[in-house]
Design an enzyme around this catalytic site. Structure first.
Site, PDB file in Angstrom:
ATOM      1  NE  ARG A   1      -8.407   0.436   5.563  1.00  0.00           N
ATOM      2  CZ  ARG A   1      -7.538   1.470   5.367  1.00  0.00           C
ATOM      3  NH1 ARG A   1      -8.019   2.171   6.736  1.00  0.00           N
ATOM      4  NH2 ARG A   1      -7.007   2.247   4.430  1.00  0.00           N
ATOM      5  CB  ILE A   2      -7.170  -7.678   7.117  1.00  0.00           C
ATOM      6  CG1 ILE A   2      -7.065  -9.249   6.244  1.00  0.00           C
ATOM      7  CG2 ILE A   2      -8.969  -7.744   6.872  1.00  0.00           C
ATOM      8  CD1 ILE A   2      -5.534  -9.722   6.949  1.00  0.00           C
TER       9      ILE A   2
ATOM     10  CG  ASP B   1      -1.734   0.524   1.162  1.00  0.00           C
ATOM     11  OD1 ASP B   1      -2.311   1.513  -0.094  1.00  0.00           O
ATOM     12  OD2 ASP B   1      -2.615   0.940   2.226  1.00  0.00           O
ATOM     13  N   GLY B   2      -0.083   2.298  -0.396  1.00  0.00           N
ATOM     14  CA  GLY B   2       1.369   3.585  -0.362  1.00  0.00           C
ATOM     15  C   GLY B   2       1.465   4.191  -1.622  1.00  0.00           C
ATOM     16  CG  ASN B   3       2.215   1.622  -5.408  1.00  0.00           C
ATOM     17  OD1 ASN B   3       2.783   1.504  -4.223  1.00  0.00           O
ATOM     18  ND2 ASN B   3       1.759   0.719  -5.552  1.00  0.00           N
TER      19      ASN B   3
ATOM     20  CB  SER C   1      -8.795  -5.651  -4.093  1.00  0.00           C
ATOM     21  OG  SER C   1      -9.707  -4.329  -4.034  1.00  0.00           O
ATOM     22  CB  THR C   2     -12.553  -8.112  -5.951  1.00  0.00           C
ATOM     23  OG1 THR C   2     -12.429  -8.352  -4.329  1.00  0.00           O
ATOM     24  CG2 THR C   2     -12.541  -9.662  -6.193  1.00  0.00           C
TER      25      THR C   2
ATOM     26  CG  LEU D   1       9.756 -16.502  -3.441  1.00  0.00           C
ATOM     27  CD1 LEU D   1      10.192 -16.874  -2.171  1.00  0.00           C
ATOM     28  CD2 LEU D   1      10.279 -15.612  -4.129  1.00  0.00           C
TER      29      LEU D   1
ATOM     30  CG  HIS E   1      -0.224   1.840  -9.208  1.00  0.00           C
ATOM     31  ND1 HIS E   1      -0.190   1.882  -7.669  1.00  0.00           N
ATOM     32  CD2 HIS E   1      -1.776   2.807  -9.730  1.00  0.00           C
ATOM     33  CE1 HIS E   1      -0.988   1.529  -7.586  1.00  0.00           C
ATOM     34  NE2 HIS E   1      -1.920   3.070  -8.835  1.00  0.00           N
TER      35      HIS E   1
ATOM     36  CD1 TRP F   1       7.887   6.958  -2.210  1.00  0.00           C
ATOM     37  CD2 TRP F   1       7.021   7.313  -4.175  1.00  0.00           C
ATOM     38  NE1 TRP F   1       9.072   6.421  -3.328  1.00  0.00           N
ATOM     39  CE2 TRP F   1       8.824   6.701  -4.977  1.00  0.00           C
ATOM     40  CE3 TRP F   1       7.027   7.345  -6.292  1.00  0.00           C
ATOM     41  CZ2 TRP F   1       9.217   6.705  -5.938  1.00  0.00           C
ATOM     42  CZ3 TRP F   1       7.099   6.910  -7.178  1.00  0.00           C
ATOM     43  CH2 TRP F   1       8.833   6.944  -6.911  1.00  0.00           C
TER      44      TRP F   1
END
Ligand code: FPP
Length: 257
Positions: free
Chosen positions: A211-212, A37-39, A82-83, A148, A54, A42
């Protein structure tokens, strides 16, 4: 005996004093999930359009993949869209949908070289064809890799995932594949996007929000959370190590004593 790794900055010098503590490699979480989060903030702070944030965020993804690979983290799940993100201006959504291809065009050779396996979770059926094609191609090309697991959550929503799983399970009960009495938490998990992987041990969220946001709702039941004010494009190897160091001080009881 524990193998220990000191903190270093990009110039390979030990970094600031507060971070001179070490990471115990044996206790590195298997599955780290990140809400990037935070693009937008920024970019705003630099007088740039949001999409510049982004783009920089995309570069940070690869930098963190390199660190995760080095630290032998097994699974890295990145919340890329996210949706709910469809509510953003169309130009921003279009750009976010182009990012997976931009990322894979630039970094797939390096991911292959590092034995990284690419995977995507989410409601993929509604993604633009160019996005789908890029991720399918990357999944196909890396399907036999054993390093990975780089897991992008793309058009992902935890509630959507659970409802979708319930519908499939109801179908399986109706067609006799599953008996109602046999439904357990373990069986239910088989219907989730994440049925092949362990739950996230550590969930990181950047940019000061706590938050989630509909991320891995079922899977986060016993995850440890780590929040930072650092905006995603400013997130570095040191920030990740700070999170891991904090994680290693936690005592996980999973409801026991
Ligand atoms: C949230 O920040 C960020 C997103 C919705 C997009 C996250 C995507 C990336 C970091 C790049 C993903 C890269 C690949 C390879 C797919 P925000 O825009 O909500 O920031 P703000 O809260 O400051 O506005």
């Amino acid at each position: 005996m524990s193998i220990r790794m000191p903190f270093f900055n990009n110039r390979h010098e030990p970094i600031k004093e507060t971070l001179t503590e070490e990471i115990v490699l044996e206790k590195v979480p298997e599955h780290v999930a990140i809400i990037m989060d935070g693009n937008g903030r920024w970019a705003n702070r630099r007088g740039l359009p949001r999409i510049a944030g982004h783009k920089e965020g995309m570069e940070v993804v690869q930098r963190i993949v390199r660190v995760a690979d080095k630290l032998k983290i097994k699974i890295l799940t990145m919340y890329a869209f996210s949706t709910e993100n469809w509510k953003r201006p169309k130009a921003e959504v279009d750009y976010l949908m182009r990012l997976p291809k931009m990322f894979l065009d630039k970094y797939l050779p390096e991911l292959i070289e590092k034995n990284v396996k690419v995977n995507v979770i989410g409601e993929l059926s509604v993604l633009p064809p160019h996005t789908l094609q890029a991720v399918h191609q990357a999944m196909e090309k890396t399907k036999d890799n054993t390093g990975l697991l780089l897991n992008f959550a793309l058009n992902y929503g935890g509630r959507n995932e659970i409802v979708k799983a319930v519908k499939q399970m109801v179908d399986d009960v109706a067609n006799g594949k599953v008996a109602k009495e046999d439904i357990t938490e373990e069986l239910f998990e088989q219907y989730l996007y994440t049925h092949n992987f362990c739950d996230p041990d550590l969930i990181i969220r950047t940019s000061g929000e706590k938050r989630i946001s509909n991320f891995l709702l079922w899977q986060s039941a016993y995850s440890e959370f780590w929040f930072t004010d650092v905006l995603w494009p400013d997130f570095t190897e040191e920030t990740l190590k700070e999170a891991l160091q904090d994680y290693q001080t936690r005592i996980r009881r999973f409801g026991g004593v």
